[in-house]
Design an enzyme around this catalytic site. Structure first.
Site, PDB file in Angstrom:
ATOM      1  N   ASP A  53       2.418  18.259  -0.460  1.00  0.00           N
ATOM      2  CA  ASP A  53       2.843  16.776  -0.191  1.00  0.00           C
ATOM      3  C   ASP A  53       3.401  16.461  -1.326  1.00  0.00           C
ATOM      4  O   ASP A  53       2.892  16.620  -2.799  1.00  0.00           O
ATOM      5  CB  ASP A  53       1.693  16.083   0.519  1.00  0.00           C
ATOM      6  CG  ASP A  53       2.218  14.820   1.177  1.00  0.00           C
ATOM      7  OD1 ASP A  53       3.427  14.493   1.071  1.00  0.00           O
ATOM      8  OD2 ASP A  53       1.633  14.091   0.288  1.00  0.00           O
ATOM      9  N   SER A  54       3.437  15.425  -1.666  1.00  0.00           N
ATOM     10  CA  SER A  54       4.309  14.306  -3.439  1.00  0.00           C
ATOM     11  C   SER A  54       2.502  14.036  -3.341  1.00  0.00           C
ATOM     12  O   SER A  54       2.872  14.350  -5.072  1.00  0.00           O
ATOM     13  CB  SER A  54       4.737  13.588  -3.112  1.00  0.00           C
ATOM     14  OG  SER A  54       3.897  12.490  -1.870  1.00  0.00           O
TER      15      SER A  54
ATOM     16  N   CYS B 123       4.605  15.847   4.322  1.00  0.00           N
ATOM     17  CA  CYS B 123       5.344  14.624   3.422  1.00  0.00           C
ATOM     18  C   CYS B 123       6.562  14.786   3.944  1.00  0.00           C
ATOM     19  O   CYS B 123       8.100  15.771   4.725  1.00  0.00           O
ATOM     20  CB  CYS B 123       5.684  15.173   1.997  1.00  0.00           C
ATOM     21  SG  CYS B 123       6.738  14.288   1.790  1.00  0.00           S
TER      22      CYS B 123
ATOM     23  N   GLU C 145      -2.613   6.517  -4.271  1.00  0.00           N
ATOM     24  CA  GLU C 145      -2.919   8.072  -5.106  1.00  0.00           C
ATOM     25  C   GLU C 145      -3.528   7.989  -6.289  1.00  0.00           C
ATOM     26  O   GLU C 145      -4.869   8.506  -7.114  1.00  0.00           O
ATOM     27  CB  GLU C 145      -1.365   8.265  -6.071  1.00  0.00           C
ATOM     28  CG  GLU C 145      -0.719   9.019  -4.791  1.00  0.00           C
ATOM     29  CD  GLU C 145      -1.294  10.196  -4.423  1.00  0.00           C
ATOM     30  OE1 GLU C 145      -1.534  10.874  -5.581  1.00  0.00           O
ATOM     31  OE2 GLU C 145      -1.052  10.716  -3.641  1.00  0.00           O
TER      32      GLU C 145
ATOM     33  N   CYS D  56       4.782   8.096   6.659  1.00  0.00           N
ATOM     34  CA  CYS D  56       4.802   8.792   5.600  1.00  0.00           C
ATOM     35  C   CYS D  56       3.083   8.887   5.635  1.00  0.00           C
ATOM     36  O   CYS D  56       2.221   8.686   5.966  1.00  0.00           O
ATOM     37  CB  CYS D  56       4.662   7.274   4.241  1.00  0.00           C
ATOM     38  SG  CYS D  56       4.002   7.808   2.330  1.00  0.00           S
TER      39      CYS D  56
ATOM     40  N   HIS E 134       0.401   9.362   3.670  1.00  0.00           N
ATOM     41  CA  HIS E 134       0.036   8.673   3.192  1.00  0.00           C
ATOM     42  C   HIS E 134      -0.417   7.498   3.442  1.00  0.00           C
ATOM     43  O   HIS E 134      -2.160   6.867   3.620  1.00  0.00           O
ATOM     44  CB  HIS E 134       0.096   7.558   1.286  1.00  0.00           C
ATOM     45  CG  HIS E 134       0.194   8.684   0.162  1.00  0.00           C
ATOM     46  ND1 HIS E 134       1.036  10.029   0.527  1.00  0.00           N
ATOM     47  CD2 HIS E 134      -0.066   8.858  -0.823  1.00  0.00           C
ATOM     48  CE1 HIS E 134       1.674  10.490  -0.411  1.00  0.00           C
ATOM     49  NE2 HIS E 134       0.328   9.999  -2.122  1.00  0.00           N
TER      50      HIS E 134
HETATM   51  N1  DGL Z   1       3.376  11.493   1.078  1.00  0.00           N
HETATM   52  C1  DGL Z   1       4.354  11.243   0.855  1.00  0.00           C
HETATM   53  C2  DGL Z   1       5.223  11.163   3.014  1.00  0.00           C
HETATM   54  O1  DGL Z   1       5.093  11.057   3.978  1.00  0.00           O
HETATM   55  C3  DGL Z   1       5.000  10.346  -0.023  1.00  0.00           C
HETATM   56  C4  DGL Z   1       6.087  10.290  -0.264  1.00  0.00           C
HETATM   57  C5  DGL Z   1       6.689   9.934  -1.982  1.00  0.00           C
HETATM   58  O2  DGL Z   1       5.863  10.540  -2.661  1.00  0.00           O
HETATM   59  O3  DGL Z   1       7.307   8.807  -1.753  1.00  0.00           O
HETATM   60  O4  DGL Z   1       6.651  10.659   2.609  1.00  0.00           O
END
Ligand code: DGL
Length: 271
Positions: free
Chosen positions: A11-12, A74, A152, A184, A186
């Site tokens: 993931d990011s 992600c 984060e 998302c 997160h």
């Molecule tokens: N967890 C990522 C997602 O599902 C977050 C994306 C981001 O870092 O902007 O889109």
């Protein structure tokens, strides 16, 4: 490909740990590798090319660690890079899709909301979802800048996180949305707060369980499922700093874990 090989997930940042939790529940015998690209989060405000390059570099790392399948945990990377990843790697690649389908099937008010990054809402994948289901019900997409950063930072319930969520969720309630889709990875970490703001008549759903089930189905199909008699292990990497990653991973994974630094990759393509 031996079935004892691990599954790679990325993931990011730490958001994909919400998907990893469901994968661990669905696949207790699998070894799991997780990469958080926290040094480059959020992806939501980066170019499509940048996200694609990072997704390629991380997938290459996971394949170099013998990953037998990759889960793009992600939504933003799915929208930006899934076609390229599937063209480049031969292992099964499982992607995210916001849970619009079950939301459409279960809404009573006929209005559903999707919380996601602006890049996800603008992606071809989402535009196609919208085209497929938008005639049946009203789908309200709400971009949520700032929320990924709060997760984060490990701030799941503080004042700033709460104010941001109120700002994003209140207008959806005024429009009578009765299902909020977390688009998302997160955001499931913020689900208790979102539910508190939305109240008991609104359902808050995500697609982590569906992704874990799809992963299991694909592994079975390819005869890659590990023996479930012994418990699998997890390994974690971050491109961010260990000082912040260590406590954050432990907070979200709910046990003390060790995190390694993701080795610097050579650029897959210049950005
Ligand atoms: N967890 C990522 C997602 O599902 C977050 C994306 C981001 O870092 O902007 O889109």
């Amino acid at each position: 490909m031996p079935m004892t090989h691990p599954i790679g997930v990325f993931d990011s940042g730490v958001g994909g740990l919400s998907v990893l939790q469901e994968i661990r529940r669905a696949l207790p015998g699998e070894d799991l590798l997780y990469v958080a690209d926290s040094g480059h989060a959020p992806y939501g405000d980066k170019s499509r090319q940048f996200i694609e390059d990072r997704s390629l570099a991380i997938s290459e790392f996971l394949v170099s660690k013998n990953a037998k399948a990759i889960v793009v945990a992600c939504n933003t990377a799915t929208g930006a890079a899934i076609t390229t990843l599937r063209a480049k790697f031969s292992v099964p690649i499982i992607a995210m899709e916001p849970a619009v389908k079950p939301a459409v099937a279960n809404t009573r008010s006929g209005i559903i909301a999707v919380l996601a990054t602006s890049r996800t809402l603008a992606s071809d994948n989402f535009v196609q979802l919208f085209a497929r289901y938008g005639a049946e019900v009203e789908i309200v997409g709400q971009a949520c800048p700032g929320l990924v950063e709060q997760v984060e930072a490990g701030d799941l319930s503080g004042y700033k996180t709460k104010s941001l969520l109120e700002h994003y969720v209140q207008p959806l309630l005024e429009r009578n949305a009765d299902i909020i889709v977390l688009g998302c990875t997160h955001y499931p970490f913020l689900a208790p707060l979102i539910q508190e703001i939305a109240g008991p008549t609104v359902a808050v759903i995500d697609s982590a369980l569906a992704v874990a089930r799809e992963l299991r189905r694909r592994l079975e199909e390819e005869c890659l499922l590990a023996d479930e008699h012994s418990a699998g292990a997890e390994c974690f990497w971050t491109s961010g700093t260990l000082k912040s990653a260590q406590p954050l991973f432990s907070q979200l994974w709910k046990v003390e874990v060790g995190v390694c630094v993701l080795p610097k990759s050579r650029p897959v393509r210049s950005v």
